[in-house]
Design an enzyme around this catalytic site. Structure first.
Site, mmCIF file in Angstrom:
data_model
loop_
_atom_site.group_PDB
_atom_site.id
_atom_site.type_symbol
_atom_site.label_atom_id
_atom_site.label_comp_id
_atom_site.label_asym_id
_atom_site.label_seq_id
_atom_site.Cartn_x
_atom_site.Cartn_y
_atom_site.Cartn_z
ATOM 1 N N ASP A 1 -7.093 -2.955 3.259
ATOM 2 C CA ASP A 1 -5.974 -3.872 3.027
ATOM 3 C C ASP A 1 -6.196 -5.243 3.657
ATOM 4 O O ASP A 1 -5.536 -6.213 3.290
ATOM 5 C CB ASP A 1 -4.679 -3.288 3.612
ATOM 6 C CG ASP A 1 -4.301 -1.972 2.962
ATOM 7 O OD1 ASP A 1 -4.454 -1.868 1.740
ATOM 8 O OD2 ASP A 1 -3.874 -1.062 3.676
ATOM 9 N N ASP B 1 0.858 -1.180 0.000
ATOM 10 C CA ASP B 1 0.000 0.000 0.000
ATOM 11 C C ASP B 1 0.897 1.233 0.000
ATOM 12 O O ASP B 1 2.005 1.197 0.534
ATOM 13 C CB ASP B 1 -0.880 -0.016 1.253
ATOM 14 C CG ASP B 1 -1.831 1.159 1.306
ATOM 15 O OD1 ASP B 1 -2.521 1.395 0.309
ATOM 16 O OD2 ASP B 1 -1.881 1.837 2.344
ATOM 17 N N ASP C 1 -2.110 -0.712 5.899
ATOM 18 C CA ASP C 1 -2.497 -0.226 7.219
ATOM 19 C C ASP C 1 -3.983 0.044 7.353
ATOM 20 O O ASP C 1 -4.462 0.339 8.434
ATOM 21 C CB ASP C 1 -1.722 1.048 7.578
ATOM 22 C CG ASP C 1 -1.920 2.159 6.550
ATOM 23 O OD1 ASP C 1 -2.673 1.941 5.576
ATOM 24 O OD2 ASP C 1 -1.323 3.237 6.718
#
Length: 874
Positions: A618, A330, A614
């Site tokens: 995700d 990410d 985070d």
């Protein structure tokens, strides 16, 4: 509630109310109660969990365990109660250890629930009422204000400059400016559905009235929860390899035991004695402590990683790190700092760095004044406000200008709040006695309202050449992934209530660019990962241009690489994705389903995939990946619960250190397996050969269990803490399809086992000729035990002890000393001697045992010095 063929974001507010059988005045109490019964509470469904007892029973679903149980039963009927008790004790202990490691609290859904607001402001019976969020139903009218957590998915009916932070769902760091109009067109990404709000997101600015369209598991947050339930945790490469090894070993043991049993009967041995020979072989062949040793080695690896800010939730994931070949990361908060930062300014026809603004230059001074006054953000102990406005305040902080005192000198006398239609925000201040309107916003809107431009030579007309130059700078910065704000001002005739007509006839002041910058340590970490043969892929909710620019700075996006958006990915068939996969480095505007699809695409190619992140969005991919890595500081509880590893410092570079540790742990596990199996192979050779020759048993089952569980376990654990060899990151990732028992390793196991067996059989033969089977068994047991203790030094690494260093692993010296002490206790303490069937012996015979036990290690070390040290193999 179903939205039919047309999504809610494509419908008008009135159409949405009609479809939901709702009204702007809200539901009645009776209607709300009826719908609560129809749709259920606004909560996430629980997943079914296994009981502790189920997990405990599953530990016995192994062919090798069945073989040991059969061996225990035969031992019991043959009168060897000691062997029966020891075998069952080992099985139960291993099952308990396995249960402790496998039973983890399923907290993912509880964490998702915790993100929901405890109460919501709704209209019931025409009155504003505060109700528990679990009682919110489709059709409810909810009022949202800055600071509120959105309790359910909804369509915006009335919008007053609403801004919502949806980063936990979309990964986009900036607040989303909302609108109330219908959005025409086909399917669009979640982050672009600007007339919708979603459960679990946070209102950062403005207010709105919303009609609830979905609750509970029907929300976008609920879809994430459903994806997490569907995502299956994958077995690690080591588990797969060990399972295959265990099956092959079990079948080999069964076959050899049948042969030994047949040979024993052929030599006219009693059936029970023949069975005991077979039992001894089974016990000698099965590395009873292997599962526990691997668990202990992995646990020690996790302790080491914890000191380096990487918390391993799943022990099995430690060795998986060693063969990770793709990291799907990410962007926001993981590779970047998750805070907008000013970069460059353009004013007076010149470029200025954010840290080097010349305040003696009048246009620079006025531009900074506009940025600080036309903003609501504040800094201090903690920055508060929209991330874009926080970046503007940071600009003042860098130049030593305090926004609080500055605003106190020039108080706000009026304002026109930002809205997504105008794309402007204006505030009125008195500057040197002159009422002055400062305005910021999108360049395409603001430049069209400007008639002049401020230069160091004064205020001059805004010519077409100036317009072209300003537009070119804006385009250039946008292409670099920078967010650009434009600023202008105008003088008013008096301090009075502002109207939208006042936002015209401006003097253009300049442009300020900003970006969520990459972490400096992440740039080096990406380079280190590349050196270790690991591909880094960026997956983000940001726009493609922004993501590509950041990825290029990080070294992820290189010439020839592609960037793909979520909608483009939706249109891509699986075959096309598989074909283009290795060329795509950046995925932008993605949804949770996209992330899982990307992870699974790489897994189809046989790659071991790590997913870092985070946010809530995700979590499903973290769970589906071979190893999920969550951020400990900025990460949501949901992402932490779904991950296998948590970075306590949110440092992407920590992953690289964890990979090195993971590779070291796998190398140590492989060395421990080499040690255990080569020692067991020596026992197999001895039992097999004596049975073929019709000689008495060289060992009792209790002897072999003593060796496998006590004297072998300590050196194996010591091997597990061997320091990682140099250059582990310079090697490519381990091929997950490579069996743990390679031809090379199997050759070493057979060779080492043959040498130890030769020494053991020599001692056995000496004892047999001197005093019969009792002494032969005692000398064989003592020689095999001591030889395997010496052998622990051989298996610390591929190099010789001269290269590895005798004292670099003090645990191996301690393990050897304790093992010798245990053996001496069995040989010399009367109570233990009787338990282990020790026959009387002479000190000369013990000296012979020591010599024969040391001989295999001496030969192996000479070979390593002559042949392996030259290759400099760790």
């Amino acid at each position: 509630m179903s939205e039919g063929k047309t999504p809610f974001y494509q419908r008008t507010g009135q159409e949405t109310l009609k479809l939901l059988s709702a009204s702007p005045a809200g539901l009645t109490g009776a209607e709300a109660e009826q719908r609560l019964g129809q749709y259920g509470p606004n909560a996430l469904a629980e997943g079914k969990k296994k009981s502790v007892f189920q997990v405990f029973l599953e530990q016995f679903k192994d062919l090798m365990v069945f073989i040991l149980i059969i061996a225990a039963v035969i031992s019991m009927f043959s009168g060897n109660a000691e062997s029966t008790i020891v075998i069952f004790a080992v099985l139960i202990l291993n099952a308990i250890l396995g249960t402790v490691q496998h039973v983890k609290a399923e907290k993912s859904l509880e964490s998702l629930k915790a993100m929901s607001a405890p109460t919501a402001k709704v209209l019931r019976d025409g009155r504003r009422t505060l109700v528990p969020s679990a009682q919110v139903v489709p059709g409810d009218i909810v009022e949202l204000e800055a600071g509120d957590m959105v309790v359910a998915d909804g369509r915006i009916l009335e919008n007053y400059s609403l801004k919502v932070n949806e980063s936990s769902l979309t990964g986009e760091s900036e607040g989303v400016e909302k609108l109330s109009q219908a959005i025409p067109g086909g399917d669009i990404a979640l982050g672009d559905q600007k007339n919708m709000v979603f459960s679990g997101s946070l209102v950062t600015y403005g207010r709105a009235t919303v009609v609830v369209t979905a609750t509970g598991m029907d929300t976008e947050l609920g879809r994430v929860a459903a994806l997490m339930n569907q995502a299956q945790e994958r077995r690690t490469p080591l588990q797969i390899s060990l399972d295959a090894f265990s099956k092959r070993l079990a079948f080999c043991i069964i076959a050899i035991c049948i042969v030994v049993f047949g040979m024993s009967l052929f030599h006219e041995m009693a059936v029970l004695d023949a069975l005991m020979f077979a039992v001894a072989l089974a016990v000698a062949a099965i590395p009873e402590a292997l599962g526990s040793i691997i668990t202990i080695v992995q646990a020690m690896g996790t302790q080491k990683m914890a000191k380096q800010h990487a918390i391993m939730k799943d022990l099995k994931a430690v060795e998986t790190l060693g063969c990770v070949s793709v990291i799907c990361s990410d962007k926001t908060g993981t590779l970047t700092q998750n805070r907008m930062t000013p970069q460059q300014l353009y004013t007076d026809g010149k470029f200025f760095a954010a840290d080097d603004l010349d305040l003696s230059n009048e246009p620079c001074h006025v531009l900074l004044k506009s940025a600080l006054l036309d903003s609501d953000a504040t800094t201090g102990v903690q920055a508060v406000g929209d991330p874009t406005e926080v970046a503007l305040v940071m600009l003042g902080d860098r130049l030593g200008v305090d926004e609080t005192s500055y605003r106190a000198q020039h108080p706000r006398l009026g304002e026109l709040a930002f809205d997504s239609d105008r794309k402007l925000m204006s505030t009125l201040h008195e500057i040197d006695g002159v009422p002055t309107l400062y305005t910021k916003g999108a360049l395409d809107v603001l430049l069209a309202r400007c008639t002049h431009v401020l230069t160091s030579g004064g205020r001059i007309p805004l010519t077409d050449a100036w317009r072209a130059s300003i537009t070119q700078v804006n385009t250039q910065w946008s292409d670099q992934g920078l967010r650009v704000l434009s600023f202008a001002c105008r003088e008013l005739d008096a301090v009075r209530p502002l109207t939208l007509a006042d936002e015209d006839g401006f003097t253009f002041l300049g442009l300020i660019s900003m970006i969520d910058p990459p972490r400096e340590e992440a740039i080096q970490a990406v380079a280190d990962a590349c050196r270790g043969g690991i591909r880094t892929i960026m997956i983000t909710g940001d726009h493609k241009a922004t993501a590509s620019a950041i990825a290029r700075q990080l070294g992820i996006f290189r010439d020839g690489d592609e960037a793909v958006s979520g909608p483009e990915l939706d249109r891509m068939e699986q075959a096309e994705l598989d074909r283009r996969l290795e060329h795509i480095s950046v995925y932008a505007r993605v949804s949770p389903e996209h992330k899982i699809r990307i992870v699974e695409a790489w897994q189809r190619k046989g790659q071991i995939v790590s997913m870092t992140g985070d946010g809530v969005n995700d979590a499903p991919a973290l769970k589906a990946a071979d190893i999920g890595v969550a951020m400990g500081i900025t990460g949501t509880e949901v992402s932490k619960d779904a991950a296998s590893m948590i970075l306590t410092d949110d440092n992407f570079a920590t992953i690289v250190g964890a990979v090195v540790n993971g590779r070291g742990v796998y190398a140590n596990i492989k060395n421990a397996i080499n040690f255990l199996l080569s020692g067991n192979m020596a026992g197999i050779f001895c039992v097999f050969l004596t049975s073929i020759l019709g000689l008495p048993m060289p060992f009792a089952p209790v002897h072999l269990l003593f060796i496998n569980l006590l004297t072998d376990s300590l050196p194996a654990i010591a091997i597990g803490v061997e320091p990682a060899g140099n250059g582990l990151l310079d090697q490519p990732p381990r091929d997950p399809r490579e069996p743990i028992l390679t031809k090379n390793l199997m050759g070493r196991i057979l060779a080492y086992g043959g040498l130890i067996a030769a020494s053991t059989l020599t001692a056995y033969w000496v004892g047999l000729n001197a005093a019969g089977s009792g002494l032969a068994m005692t000398l064989a047991f003592a020689t095999l035990t001591l030889a395997r203790l010496f052998h622990g030094f051989n298996c610390r690494g591929n190099g010789s002890l001269f290269r590895l260093g005798l004292t670099t692993n003090k645990a191996s010296l301690g393990a050897f000393a304790v093992g010798v002490l245990l053996l001496a206790s069995v040989l010399f303490v009367p109570v233990l001697s009787r338990l282990f069937l020790v026959s009387p012996f002479t000190m000369g015979q013990i000296g012979l045992v020591v010599l024969l036990a040391f001989l295999p290690t001496l030969l192996i070390q000479i070979y390593k010095v002559l042949f392996r040290d030259r290759k400099k193999v760790n």
